[in-house]
Motif scaffolding. Structure first.
Motif, PDB file in Angstrom:
ATOM      1  N   MET A   1       5.689  -6.282 -63.527  1.00 10.95           N
ATOM      2  CA  MET A   1       7.045  -6.693 -63.246  1.00 10.95           C
ATOM      3  C   MET A   1       7.422  -7.791 -64.225  1.00 10.95           C
ATOM      4  N   LEU A   2       8.624  -7.673 -64.800  1.00 13.31           N
ATOM      5  CA  LEU A   2       9.144  -8.689 -65.704  1.00 13.31           C
ATOM      6  C   LEU A   2      10.192  -9.527 -64.983  1.00 13.31           C
ATOM      7  N   ILE A   3      10.074 -10.846 -65.077  1.00 11.86           N
ATOM      8  CA  ILE A   3      11.017 -11.769 -64.438  1.00 11.86           C
ATOM      9  C   ILE A   3      11.619 -12.649 -65.520  1.00 11.86           C
ATOM     10  N   GLN A   4      12.933 -12.755 -65.509  1.00  6.56           N
ATOM     11  CA  GLN A   4      13.624 -13.600 -66.485  1.00  6.56           C
ATOM     12  C   GLN A   4      14.322 -14.743 -65.772  1.00  6.56           C
ATOM     13  N   ILE A   5      14.149 -15.957 -66.291  1.00  9.12           N
ATOM     14  CA  ILE A   5      14.952 -17.080 -65.823  1.00  9.12           C
ATOM     15  C   ILE A   5      15.879 -17.456 -66.969  1.00  9.12           C
ATOM     16  N   SER A   6      17.126 -17.756 -66.634  1.00 10.43           N
ATOM     17  CA  SER A   6      18.119 -18.001 -67.673  1.00 10.43           C
ATOM     18  C   SER A   6      19.104 -19.070 -67.245  1.00 10.43           C
ATOM     19  N   ALA A   7      19.480 -19.915 -68.196  1.00 14.23           N
ATOM     20  CA  ALA A   7      20.511 -20.919 -67.958  1.00 14.23           C
ATOM     21  C   ALA A   7      21.898 -20.308 -68.141  1.00 14.23           C
ATOM     22  N   GLY A   8      21.970 -19.061 -68.586  1.00 13.69           N
ATOM     23  CA  GLY A   8      23.247 -18.378 -68.788  1.00 13.69           C
ATOM     24  C   GLY A   8      23.751 -18.558 -70.202  1.00 13.69           C
ATOM     25  N   GLN A   9      24.765 -17.771 -70.557  1.00 11.14           N
ATOM     26  CA  GLN A   9      25.358 -17.852 -71.885  1.00 11.14           C
ATOM     27  C   GLN A   9      26.263 -19.073 -71.978  1.00 11.14           C
ATOM     28  N   GLY A  10      26.115 -19.845 -73.034  1.00  8.09           N
ATOM     29  CA  GLY A  10      26.975 -21.000 -73.257  1.00  8.09           C
ATOM     30  C   GLY A  10      26.892 -22.046 -72.169  1.00  8.09           C
ATOM     31  N   SER A  11      25.727 -22.193 -71.587  1.00  7.79           N
ATOM     32  CA  SER A  11      25.558 -23.119 -70.460  1.00  7.79           C
ATOM     33  C   SER A  11      25.406 -24.555 -70.949  1.00  7.79           C
ATOM     34  N   PRO A  12      25.739 -25.527 -70.081  1.00  8.94           N
ATOM     35  CA  PRO A  12      25.546 -26.932 -70.465  1.00  8.94           C
ATOM     36  C   PRO A  12      24.064 -27.302 -70.488  1.00  8.94           C
ATOM     37  N   LYS A  13      23.773 -28.415 -71.124  1.00 11.97           N
ATOM     38  CA  LYS A  13      22.394 -28.908 -71.245  1.00 11.97           C
ATOM     39  C   LYS A  13      21.729 -29.092 -69.884  1.00 11.97           C
ATOM     40  N   GLU A  14      22.500 -29.484 -68.876  1.00 12.84           N
ATOM     41  CA  GLU A  14      21.947 -29.696 -67.543  1.00 12.84           C
ATOM     42  C   GLU A  14      21.339 -28.413 -66.980  1.00 12.84           C
ATOM     43  N   CYS A  15      22.016 -27.290 -67.196  1.00 12.14           N
ATOM     44  CA  CYS A  15      21.483 -26.005 -66.723  1.00 12.14           C
ATOM     45  C   CYS A  15      20.210 -25.639 -67.493  1.00 12.14           C
ATOM     46  N   GLU A  16      20.188 -25.956 -68.780  1.00  8.35           N
ATOM     47  CA  GLU A  16      18.995 -25.688 -69.582  1.00  8.35           C
ATOM     48  C   GLU A  16      17.825 -26.560 -69.127  1.00  8.35           C
ATOM     49  N   MET A  17      18.116 -27.790 -68.728  1.00 12.91           N
ATOM     50  CA  MET A  17      17.055 -28.657 -68.206  1.00 12.91           C
ATOM     51  C   MET A  17      16.558 -28.129 -66.859  1.00 12.91           C
ATOM     52  N   ALA A  18      17.489 -27.661 -66.014  1.00 17.19           N
ATOM     53  CA  ALA A  18      17.103 -27.059 -64.733  1.00 17.19           C
ATOM     54  C   ALA A  18      16.226 -25.832 -64.962  1.00 17.19           C
ATOM     55  N   CYS A  19      16.550 -25.061 -65.982  1.00 16.10           N
ATOM     56  CA  CYS A  19      15.763 -23.876 -66.329  1.00 16.10           C
ATOM     57  C   CYS A  19      14.347 -24.290 -66.748  1.00 16.10           C
ATOM     58  N   TYR A  20      14.244 -25.352 -67.519  1.00 19.06           N
ATOM     59  CA  TYR A  20      12.935 -25.859 -67.957  1.00 19.06           C
ATOM     60  C   TYR A  20      12.122 -26.354 -66.758  1.00 19.06           C
ATOM     61  N   LEU A  21      12.758 -27.101 -65.857  1.00 26.79           N
ATOM     62  CA  LEU A  21      12.051 -27.616 -64.677  1.00 26.79           C
ATOM     63  C   LEU A  21      11.598 -26.477 -63.759  1.00 26.79           C
ATOM     64  N   PHE A  22      12.435 -25.446 -63.616  1.00 29.92           N
ATOM     65  CA  PHE A  22      12.069 -24.291 -62.794  1.00 29.92           C
ATOM     66  C   PHE A  22      10.943 -23.494 -63.457  1.00 29.92           C
ATOM     67  N   TYR A  23      10.969 -23.423 -64.773  1.00 29.61           N
ATOM     68  CA  TYR A  23       9.905 -22.773 -65.552  1.00 29.61           C
ATOM     69  C   TYR A  23       8.554 -23.434 -65.236  1.00 29.61           C
ATOM     70  N   LYS A  24       8.513 -24.761 -65.289  1.00 28.48           N
ATOM     71  CA  LYS A  24       7.286 -25.494 -64.967  1.00 28.48           C
ATOM     72  C   LYS A  24       6.887 -25.277 -63.509  1.00 28.48           C
ATOM     73  N   GLU A  25       7.874 -25.254 -62.612  1.00 25.76           N
ATOM     74  CA  GLU A  25       7.626 -25.038 -61.184  1.00 25.76           C
ATOM     75  C   GLU A  25       6.996 -23.668 -60.935  1.00 25.76           C
ATOM     76  N   LEU A  26       7.513 -22.630 -61.593  1.00 24.69           N
ATOM     77  CA  LEU A  26       6.978 -21.280 -61.420  1.00 24.69           C
ATOM     78  C   LEU A  26       5.539 -21.184 -61.918  1.00 24.69           C
ATOM     79  N   LEU A  27       5.256 -21.818 -63.052  1.00 23.42           N
ATOM     80  CA  LEU A  27       3.888 -21.777 -63.588  1.00 23.42           C
ATOM     81  C   LEU A  27       2.906 -22.486 -62.667  1.00 23.42           C
ATOM     82  N   THR A  28       3.380 -23.509 -61.948  1.00 25.80           N
ATOM     83  CA  THR A  28       2.530 -24.210 -60.988  1.00 25.80           C
ATOM     84  C   THR A  28       2.356 -23.379 -59.719  1.00 25.80           C
TER      85      THR A  28
END
Length: 196
Positions: A1-28
Motif C-alpha cells: 500500500m502506498l500512502i502520500q502525505i501532502s501540504a497541497g499545491q501552493g500551500s503556505p509554509k505552515e502547512c509544509e511544517m505540519a506535513c514535516y511534523l506528521f511525517y516524523k510522527e508517522l515514522l515513530t
C-alpha cells in the motif's frame, strides 16, 4: 500500500511544517513504514512524502489538522493548518504470458495452394484483456505464432503504459484535493501533541 502525505499545491509554509511534523510522527508510530520519496522545500518544511507499508493504513486517509500559532508569521490570525493523507494506486501490470490462446486459420493473399489448404495464419488472444492480434505474414504456422506473440506483447505493453499514465495523473492530482475541515486527526502546538 502506498500512502502520500501532502501540504497541497501552493500551500503556505505552515502547512509544509505540519506535513514535516506528521511525517516524523508517522515514522515513530509505524516503524515498518518505508519512505519511497520526499519533497522538502526547506529544512523543516515538507511539501509531500510517499510511504510504502505492508499493513492496511487506509484509516489514515483524510485531512490532518494542526492548531498552532504560525512560527513563521507571529502576528498572523490563522491558527488552523491542514495537510492531506491519501492512499495511492500502485503501478498496474497485466501478466503477459498467462492466458494466451492461439487460434489457427487459413490465411488469405499470396501463397498458392499452401494458403488455400493449410491453416498457417495465427490469431493470438490475451484472455484477461481481450486484446488480439493476427499474423499471416509467413507460410509457416510456427513463424506466424512467434510474430503474433511479439505483436501481442507490444500491445499489452502499450495498454499497461496507458493505464499507468492515468494512475500517475490521478496520484499527482491528489495534491489538489486537500480538504479543510472534518480532520481524521488533530494535533496542537509546536510539540505536535495529538488531540484526536
Amino acid at each position: 500500500m502506498l500512502i502520500q502525505i501532502s501540504a497541497g499545491q501552493g500551500s503556505p509554509k505552515e502547512c509544509e511544517m505540519a506535513c514535516y511534523l506528521f511525517y516524523k510522527e508517522l515514522l515513530t508510530e509505524f516503524p515498518d513504514l518505508e519512505v519511497v520519496s520526499t519533497n522538502f522545500s526547506d529544512k523543516q518544511c515538507l511539501k509531500s512524502a510517499v510511504f510504502y507499508s505492508e499493513q492496511d493504513l487506509s484509516f489514515l486517509e483524510g485531512s490532518v489538522q494542526w492548531i498552532c500559532q504560525s512560527p513563521f508569521r507571529p502576528n498572523h490570525k490563522r491558527k488552523n493548518w491542514f495537510i492531506d493523507v491519501s492512499i495511492l494506486q500502485d503501478k498496474f501490470r497485466f501478466d503477459k504470458d498467462d492466458d494466451i490462446r492461439y487460434e489457427a486459420f487459413r490465411s488469405s493473399g499470396k501463397g498458392g495452394q499452401n494458403v488455400n489448404k493449410v491453416s498457417t495464419a495465427i490469431r493470438a488472444i490475451h484472455i484477461p484483456t481481450g486484446i488480439s492480434v493476427v499474423s499471416m505474414d509467413q507460410r509457416s504456422q510456427i513463424q506466424n505464432k512467434k510474430i503474433a506473440y511479439l505483436r501481442l506483447m507490444k500491445k499489452i505493453d502499450e495498454k499497461n503504459s496507458s493505464i499507468n499514465k492515468v494512475i500517475q495523473y490521478e496520484n499527482w492530482n491528489k495534491h489538489n484535493q486537500l480538504k479543510r475541515g472534518s480532520p481524521i486527526r488533530i494535533y496542537k502546538g509546536l510539540n505536535f501533541e495529538r488531540e484526536k
